[in-house]
Design an enzyme around this catalytic site. Structure first.
Site, PDB file in Angstrom:
ATOM      1  N   THR A  20     -24.108  10.772 -50.355  1.00  0.00           N
ATOM      2  CA  THR A  20     -24.016  10.165 -51.658  1.00  0.00           C
ATOM      3  C   THR A  20     -24.775  11.036 -52.641  1.00  0.00           C
ATOM      4  O   THR A  20     -25.581  11.848 -52.229  1.00  0.00           O
ATOM      5  CB  THR A  20     -24.701   8.781 -51.531  1.00  0.00           C
ATOM      6  OG1 THR A  20     -24.068   8.121 -50.453  1.00  0.00           O
ATOM      7  CG2 THR A  20     -24.653   7.981 -52.788  1.00  0.00           C
ATOM      8  N   THR A  23     -20.234   8.418 -53.946  1.00  0.00           N
ATOM      9  CA  THR A  23     -20.392   8.863 -52.569  1.00  0.00           C
ATOM     10  C   THR A  23     -19.093   9.129 -51.841  1.00  0.00           C
ATOM     11  O   THR A  23     -18.050   8.593 -52.219  1.00  0.00           O
ATOM     12  CB  THR A  23     -21.177   7.779 -51.783  1.00  0.00           C
ATOM     13  OG1 THR A  23     -21.459   8.246 -50.466  1.00  0.00           O
ATOM     14  CG2 THR A  23     -20.400   6.473 -51.694  1.00  0.00           C
TER      15      THR A  23
HETATM   16  O1  DON Z   1     -22.622   2.783 -50.017  1.00  0.00           O
HETATM   17  C1  DON Z   1     -23.465   3.041 -49.171  1.00  0.00           C
HETATM   18  O2  DON Z   1     -24.403   2.335 -48.954  1.00  0.00           O
HETATM   19  C2  DON Z   1     -23.340   4.314 -48.358  1.00  0.00           C
HETATM   20  N1  DON Z   1     -21.946   4.688 -48.255  1.00  0.00           N
HETATM   21  C3  DON Z   1     -24.201   5.383 -48.957  1.00  0.00           C
HETATM   22  C4  DON Z   1     -24.158   6.661 -48.156  1.00  0.00           C
HETATM   23  C5  DON Z   1     -25.260   7.599 -48.452  1.00  0.00           C
HETATM   24  O3  DON Z   1     -26.105   7.343 -49.268  1.00  0.00           O
HETATM   25  C6  DON Z   1     -25.306   8.858 -47.640  1.00  0.00           C
HETATM   26  N2  DON Z   1     -26.219   9.801 -48.257  1.00  0.00           N
HETATM   27  N3  DON Z   1     -27.237  10.249 -47.998  1.00  0.00           N
END
Ligand code: DON
Length: 553
Positions: A365, A383
């Site tokens: 993200t 993301t």
């Molecule tokens: O929406 C969410 O909570 C996840 N798809 C976020 C993913 C995420 O932050 C990965 N990054 N480091």
């Protein structure tokens, strides 16, 4: 001599944020930050800049920047009105509850890698909504920098080269011919200083610039995407794309020690979590805990443990499940949950379940924070879910697809890629949005803008953003120090207290004696990017754990 010692000591302990008077852009990738500043200099407002940075990151930050994913944008205008734009992906209409279970009922890797892991992308609709409702410049002007970067190419940074050569990138991108072609330099690894060109993506962006967001959802882009999906066993159809809508929702509003928290509503689990955890902390006199002390870590761990138990039980897409929002956010519930925290003893997660809320009276993200010269603010997190999403680059379109379907509970009660356990409320259903932890947040004091923050980091986003805010409000740190100071994370299950590098061994020993199962040396509890308004100055701070950049004037 004394003066010299002071200088050496202060620079070792603290880092100044970037300070400007008028505008500030903070993003996780420097070229994209500069695009935001370019748009502001051309007379665009914060929302124009956010749209342009969003499209630029889709080119320069392929692990998470995207047009094949989704996200949330929290807006607060100079007039004090706030709004939440939900452009979260949706499950395709052909999705089924057990689609990621094998013949023995066990979860497969299909929710994480390959064509079937993708939810219907929302980013282009979301950025278009942000532009249509709040922007000033022409849509085409906002895509122009991204098109230029994709078309002419840009210099690969050390951070991007390192990311693309990581084991994770190899795991995700290998086997998908188009991803390997674009993100390998003629079969070799990209090195810092090489040029990356993305001509197919440039063409896709040009069509979107010309024809507007409908191009992505009903135009040639939609037709190619749906065709490739069908050819490769994916689920997303032309109809799914045609039916996708971004939704404007009302932000949640909470309070912490005289500050107003404007926060992300469901399908984010972030706003509820932050408001509820901070309400418990206020009752527990957390502000007096002493930064870095065992009490500080203990109180945080215990409120986090409690909230994540609730998250896994109560939360899912509000358009599909009834979330007892008012009761979860009530002062009585915060008091009763905080009342179960022992001052000197860790609660075992196995002995804790979701709370019993009072009866009804009648969960890779990237993030950007921008403030403009008028005081308009936007906090936008979007993301592909995992780094490089599901690994698939759509042939002829040049963009990576998300693996957001893994944010559903493929099997209620079994952990997803972030170890998060989801319940029935977050089970897969056609057209449903998967629960998110993304937590774009704005804090005001006496009706005036104080902070714009948010982060990537999976389930650690909520706790990461909350700690950056608490470090400012309670421990009076500047925005950069507030973000760089070591954080911790607990999510109920697994029953582990994750401590970043930098916590004192003495504190760790006390926490272990209190019964916490501590894991030290964690590289990051989210990557927070924030702006703090103080004494008429804007303090811009990218997370020191990243290669991000703050800039403005
Ligand atoms: O929406 C969410 O909570 C996840 N798809 C976020 C993913 C995420 O932050 C990965 N990054 N480091």
């Amino acid at each position: 001599m004394r003066f010299l010692v002071f200088l050496l000591v202060s620079s070792a302990l603290a880092r100044d944020p970037v300070r400007t008077r008028k505008v500030m852009v903070v993003a996780q990738e420097p070229i994209a930050t500069d695009v935001g500043v370019e748009i502001l200099r051309k007379g665009g407002n914060a929302y124009d800049a956010a749209v342009a940075v969003g499209f630029a990151l889709a080119v320069t930050y392929p692990s998470a920047g995207n047009i094949g994913g989704g996200g949330f944008a929290l807006v607060r205008t100079a007039r004090g009105e706030s709004s939440f734009l939900d452009f979260r992906e949706k499950a395709p209409a052909k999705a089924t509850r057990d689609m990621y279970l094998d013949s023995k009922g066990q979860p497969t890797r299909e929710s994480v890698i390959g064509w079937r892991a993708a939810g219907v992308p929302g980013t282009v609709r979301g950025l278009a909504m942000l532009h249509a409702k709040y922007g000033k410049l022409k849509w085409g002007q906002l895509l122009a920098p991204a098109i230029r970067l994709a078309d002419r190419g840009f210099e690969v940074s050390y951070a991007l080269a390192r990311g693309l050569s990581s084991a994770g990138a190899k795991r995700m991108l290998s086997g998908f011919a188009e991803s390997e072609r674009l993100y390998r330099n003629g079969g070799k690894l990209f090195e810092a200083g090489d040029r990356m060109r993305l001509p197919e993506l440039a063409r896709t962006l040009k069509r979107i610039a010309r024809r507007g967001p409908d191009e992505f959802y009903t135009g040639e882009t939609a037709r190619i995407l749906a065709g490739e999906m069908a050819r490769n066993g994916g689920l997303i159809t032309g109809e799914d794309l045609r039916n996708y809508r971004a939704v404007e929702r009302k932000p949640l509003v909470g309070n912490y020690r005289g500050h107003e928290l404007i926060a992300a509503p469901p399908p984010s689990s972030g706003g509820i979590g932050m408001i509820h955890m901070m309400a418990m902390l206020e009752r527990l006199d957390y502000a007096k805990a002493g930064l870095g002390s065992a009490r500080h870590a203990h109180l945080l761990a215990e409120v986090m443990r409690r909230y994540y138990a609730d998250r896994s039980f109560f939360l899912g897409d509000p358009d599909f499940v009834k979330i007892p929002l008012a009761r979860l956010l009530s002062a009585e519930y915060a008091a009763s949950r905080a009342g179960t925290i022992e001052p000197e003893r860790a609660t075992a997660s196995s002995a804790l379940d979701h709370g019993v809320i009072p009866p009804e009276e009648s969960p890779e993200t990237t993030h950007l924070s921008i403030v403009d010269g008028q005081g308009n603010a936007v906090s936008l997190t979007y993301t592909l879910n995992g780094g490089y999403g599901c690994g698939v680059t759509v042939p002829r379109l040049g963009f990576l697809l998300n693996n957001e379907m893994d944010d559903f509970s493929a099997k209620p009660g079994t952990p997803n890629m972030f170890g998060a356990i989801g319940g029935e409320a977050n089970a897969i259903a056609p057209n449903k949005r998967m629960l998110s932890s993304m937590t774009p947040t704005i804090v005001t004091r006496n009706g005036k803008l104080l902070m714009v923050v948010g982060a990537p980091g999976g389930t650690r986003i909520i706790t990461g953003v909350m700690q950056a805010i608490l470090h400012v409000l309670d421990f009076k740190l500047n925005m950069q120090d507030a973000i760089d100071t070591p954080r911790l994370h607990h999510q109920w299950k697994p029953d582990t207290l994750y401590l970043e590098r930098g916590w004192s061994p003495d504190t760790v020993a006390i926490l272990e004696r209190m019964g916490h199962k501590v894991q030290t040396g964690i590289a990051s509890v989210a990557n927070v990017h924030g702006i703090l308004v103080e004494d008429q100055w804007l303090q811009g701070a990218p997370d020191g754990r990243t290669n991000g950049k703050a800039a403005g004037y």
